[in-house]
Scaffold this motif. Structure first.
Motif, PDB file in Angstrom:
ATOM      1  N   ASP A  14     -36.030  -0.210  41.313  1.00  0.00           N
ATOM      2  CA  ASP A  14     -36.167  -0.945  40.060  1.00  0.00           C
ATOM      3  C   ASP A  14     -35.782  -2.410  40.225  1.00  0.00           C
ATOM      4  O   ASP A  14     -36.301  -3.280  39.534  1.00  0.00           O
ATOM      5  CB  ASP A  14     -35.279  -0.318  38.976  1.00  0.00           C
ATOM      6  N   MET A  15     -34.842  -2.673  41.133  1.00  0.00           N
ATOM      7  CA  MET A  15     -34.348  -4.031  41.350  1.00  0.00           C
ATOM      8  C   MET A  15     -34.103  -4.233  42.841  1.00  0.00           C
ATOM      9  O   MET A  15     -33.719  -3.301  43.540  1.00  0.00           O
ATOM     10  CB  MET A  15     -33.031  -4.230  40.578  1.00  0.00           C
ATOM     11  N   VAL A  16     -34.351  -5.463  43.303  1.00  0.00           N
ATOM     12  CA  VAL A  16     -34.099  -5.813  44.698  1.00  0.00           C
ATOM     13  C   VAL A  16     -33.060  -6.931  44.710  1.00  0.00           C
ATOM     14  O   VAL A  16     -33.267  -7.986  44.116  1.00  0.00           O
ATOM     15  CB  VAL A  16     -35.385  -6.271  45.421  1.00  0.00           C
ATOM     16  N   VAL A  27     -36.143  -9.384  41.205  1.00  0.00           N
ATOM     17  CA  VAL A  27     -35.349  -9.941  42.304  1.00  0.00           C
ATOM     18  C   VAL A  27     -34.095 -10.640  41.791  1.00  0.00           C
ATOM     19  O   VAL A  27     -34.143 -11.406  40.830  1.00  0.00           O
ATOM     20  CB  VAL A  27     -36.188 -10.965  43.103  1.00  0.00           C
ATOM     21  N   LYS A  28     -32.990 -10.363  42.446  1.00  0.00           N
ATOM     22  CA  LYS A  28     -31.733 -11.056  42.171  1.00  0.00           C
ATOM     23  C   LYS A  28     -31.099 -11.439  43.505  1.00  0.00           C
ATOM     24  O   LYS A  28     -31.261 -10.752  44.504  1.00  0.00           O
ATOM     25  CB  LYS A  28     -30.779 -10.163  41.394  1.00  0.00           C
ATOM     26  N   ARG A  29     -30.357 -12.533  43.482  1.00  0.00           N
ATOM     27  CA  ARG A  29     -29.670 -13.024  44.675  1.00  0.00           C
ATOM     28  C   ARG A  29     -28.185 -12.761  44.505  1.00  0.00           C
ATOM     29  O   ARG A  29     -27.608 -13.078  43.456  1.00  0.00           O
ATOM     30  CB  ARG A  29     -29.944 -14.520  44.813  1.00  0.00           C
ATOM     31  N   VAL A  30     -27.568 -12.137  45.492  1.00  0.00           N
ATOM     32  CA  VAL A  30     -26.121 -11.937  45.473  1.00  0.00           C
ATOM     33  C   VAL A  30     -25.526 -12.555  46.727  1.00  0.00           C
ATOM     34  O   VAL A  30     -26.134 -12.529  47.795  1.00  0.00           O
ATOM     35  CB  VAL A  30     -25.720 -10.440  45.366  1.00  0.00           C
ATOM     36  N   VAL A  31     -24.342 -13.116  46.557  1.00  0.00           N
ATOM     37  CA  VAL A  31     -23.664 -13.743  47.698  1.00  0.00           C
ATOM     38  C   VAL A  31     -22.202 -13.314  47.732  1.00  0.00           C
ATOM     39  O   VAL A  31     -21.581 -13.107  46.687  1.00  0.00           O
ATOM     40  CB  VAL A  31     -23.754 -15.287  47.651  1.00  0.00           C
ATOM     41  N   LEU A  73     -32.441  -1.687  45.578  1.00  0.00           N
ATOM     42  CA  LEU A  73     -32.483  -2.007  46.999  1.00  0.00           C
ATOM     43  C   LEU A  73     -31.665  -3.265  47.232  1.00  0.00           C
ATOM     44  O   LEU A  73     -31.805  -4.248  46.495  1.00  0.00           O
ATOM     45  CB  LEU A  73     -33.930  -2.233  47.451  1.00  0.00           C
ATOM     46  N   VAL A  74     -30.818  -3.234  48.240  1.00  0.00           N
ATOM     47  CA  VAL A  74     -30.059  -4.402  48.667  1.00  0.00           C
ATOM     48  C   VAL A  74     -30.515  -4.736  50.077  1.00  0.00           C
ATOM     49  O   VAL A  74     -30.505  -3.866  50.954  1.00  0.00           O
ATOM     50  CB  VAL A  74     -28.533  -4.136  48.644  1.00  0.00           C
ATOM     51  N   ILE A  75     -30.925  -5.994  50.285  1.00  0.00           N
ATOM     52  CA  ILE A  75     -31.380  -6.419  51.610  1.00  0.00           C
ATOM     53  C   ILE A  75     -30.385  -7.421  52.173  1.00  0.00           C
ATOM     54  O   ILE A  75     -30.121  -8.460  51.567  1.00  0.00           O
ATOM     55  CB  ILE A  75     -32.795  -7.035  51.550  1.00  0.00           C
ATOM     56  N   VAL A  76     -29.825  -7.082  53.330  1.00  0.00           N
ATOM     57  CA  VAL A  76     -28.891  -7.951  54.044  1.00  0.00           C
ATOM     58  C   VAL A  76     -29.538  -8.348  55.369  1.00  0.00           C
ATOM     59  O   VAL A  76     -30.631  -7.899  55.693  1.00  0.00           O
ATOM     60  CB  VAL A  76     -27.530  -7.244  54.274  1.00  0.00           C
ATOM     61  N   GLU A  77     -28.846  -9.181  56.150  1.00  0.00           N
ATOM     62  CA  GLU A  77     -29.419  -9.636  57.413  1.00  0.00           C
ATOM     63  C   GLU A  77     -29.174  -8.685  58.571  1.00  0.00           C
ATOM     64  O   GLU A  77     -30.018  -8.573  59.456  1.00  0.00           O
ATOM     65  CB  GLU A  77     -28.871 -11.027  57.772  1.00  0.00           C
ATOM     66  N   SER A  78     -28.020  -8.016  58.606  1.00  0.00           N
ATOM     67  CA  SER A  78     -27.700  -7.207  59.792  1.00  0.00           C
ATOM     68  C   SER A  78     -27.534  -5.730  59.460  1.00  0.00           C
ATOM     69  O   SER A  78     -27.095  -5.366  58.370  1.00  0.00           O
ATOM     70  CB  SER A  78     -26.433  -7.729  60.467  1.00  0.00           C
ATOM     71  N   LYS A  79     -27.852  -4.900  60.446  1.00  0.00           N
ATOM     72  CA  LYS A  79     -27.709  -3.452  60.272  1.00  0.00           C
ATOM     73  C   LYS A  79     -26.251  -3.052  60.094  1.00  0.00           C
ATOM     74  O   LYS A  79     -25.951  -2.134  59.336  1.00  0.00           O
ATOM     75  CB  LYS A  79     -28.304  -2.719  61.479  1.00  0.00           C
ATOM     76  N   GLN A 111     -43.044 -12.466  51.459  1.00  0.00           N
ATOM     77  CA  GLN A 111     -43.710 -11.457  52.282  1.00  0.00           C
ATOM     78  C   GLN A 111     -43.926 -10.147  51.543  1.00  0.00           C
ATOM     79  O   GLN A 111     -44.946  -9.494  51.709  1.00  0.00           O
ATOM     80  CB  GLN A 111     -42.912 -11.188  53.556  1.00  0.00           C
ATOM     81  N   LEU A 112     -42.941  -9.747  50.738  1.00  0.00           N
ATOM     82  CA  LEU A 112     -43.046  -8.477  50.021  1.00  0.00           C
ATOM     83  C   LEU A 112     -43.792  -8.623  48.699  1.00  0.00           C
ATOM     84  O   LEU A 112     -44.052  -7.628  48.028  1.00  0.00           O
ATOM     85  CB  LEU A 112     -41.656  -7.883  49.768  1.00  0.00           C
ATOM     86  N   LYS A 113     -44.104  -9.879  48.343  1.00  0.00           N
ATOM     87  CA  LYS A 113     -44.804 -10.171  47.079  1.00  0.00           C
ATOM     88  C   LYS A 113     -44.053  -9.558  45.886  1.00  0.00           C
ATOM     89  O   LYS A 113     -44.633  -8.868  45.044  1.00  0.00           O
ATOM     90  CB  LYS A 113     -46.253  -9.704  47.132  1.00  0.00           C
ATOM     91  N   LEU A 114     -42.757  -9.814  45.853  1.00  0.00           N
ATOM     92  CA  LEU A 114     -41.907  -9.256  44.801  1.00  0.00           C
ATOM     93  C   LEU A 114     -42.007 -10.091  43.526  1.00  0.00           C
ATOM     94  O   LEU A 114     -41.922 -11.318  43.593  1.00  0.00           O
ATOM     95  CB  LEU A 114     -40.446  -9.221  45.258  1.00  0.00           C
ATOM     96  N   PRO A 115     -42.169  -9.440  42.381  1.00  0.00           N
ATOM     97  CA  PRO A 115     -42.177 -10.195  41.126  1.00  0.00           C
ATOM     98  C   PRO A 115     -40.777 -10.736  40.821  1.00  0.00           C
ATOM     99  O   PRO A 115     -39.775 -10.067  41.096  1.00  0.00           O
ATOM    100  CB  PRO A 115     -42.602  -9.164  40.081  1.00  0.00           C
TER     101      PRO A 115
END
Length: 164
Positions: free
Chosen positions: A75-77, A105-109, A5-11, A97-101
């Protein structure tokens, strides 16, 4: 096949990035911040090291549920919010909020929405920059303290409705 899963700010970003990443990824948008200080109270415990109390922003419940459901199937966010203190705080709030372990979790920029930039960023994930999160929280706390204490003085002395 594992799914990420990749979470970004905008649709709009989500739609474009989804095309670049392909089948192994689901891309969703948080549509900005998901938590903030409460609107009708200070929301800061000045007796406990100025600890902020956050609440879910009105209207973000469904978005958070959608993100949580997608994260549970992944498997990964990867958190791909903007690369500034606000974006870093958004990423941190999503994890909270999602209580992710931490291990999930990884941060990409990235600084541009191009296939090359997105794929390069995904190859070099990192962690949430807590210095930026702390900087955003400090600014938010200061804004709130000044606003809550000074605005009423402005209302009494200058004009009702002014905000410090």
């Amino acid at each position: 096949m594992s799914k990420s899963l990749v979470i970004v700010e905008s649709k709009a970003k989500a739609s474009t990035i989804n095309k670049f990443l392909g089948r192994g990824y689901t891309v969703k948008a948080s549509i900005g911040h998901v938590r903030d200080l409460p609107k009708k109270e200070l929301g800061i415990d000045v007796e406990d090291d100025f600890r902020p109390t956050y609440v879910t922003i009105r209207g973000k419940g469904n978005i958070l549920k959608e993100l949580k459901d997608a994260a549970a199937k992944s498997d990964m966010v990867y958190l791909a919010s903007d690369f500034d203190r606000e974006g870093e705080a958004i990423a941190w709030h999503i994890v909270q909020q999602l209580k992710l372990p931490q291990k999930k979790v990884k941060r990409v920029v990235f600084n541009e929405i191009t296939k090359r930039a997105i794929l390069e960023a995904m190859e070099k994930p990192g962690a949430i920059d807590m210095d930026k999160v702390d900087a955003q929280q400090a600014r938010r706390v200061m804004d709130r303290l000044v606003g809550y204490k000074v605005s009423p003085v402005l209302w009494r002395t200058i004009y009702r409705g002014l905000s410090a």
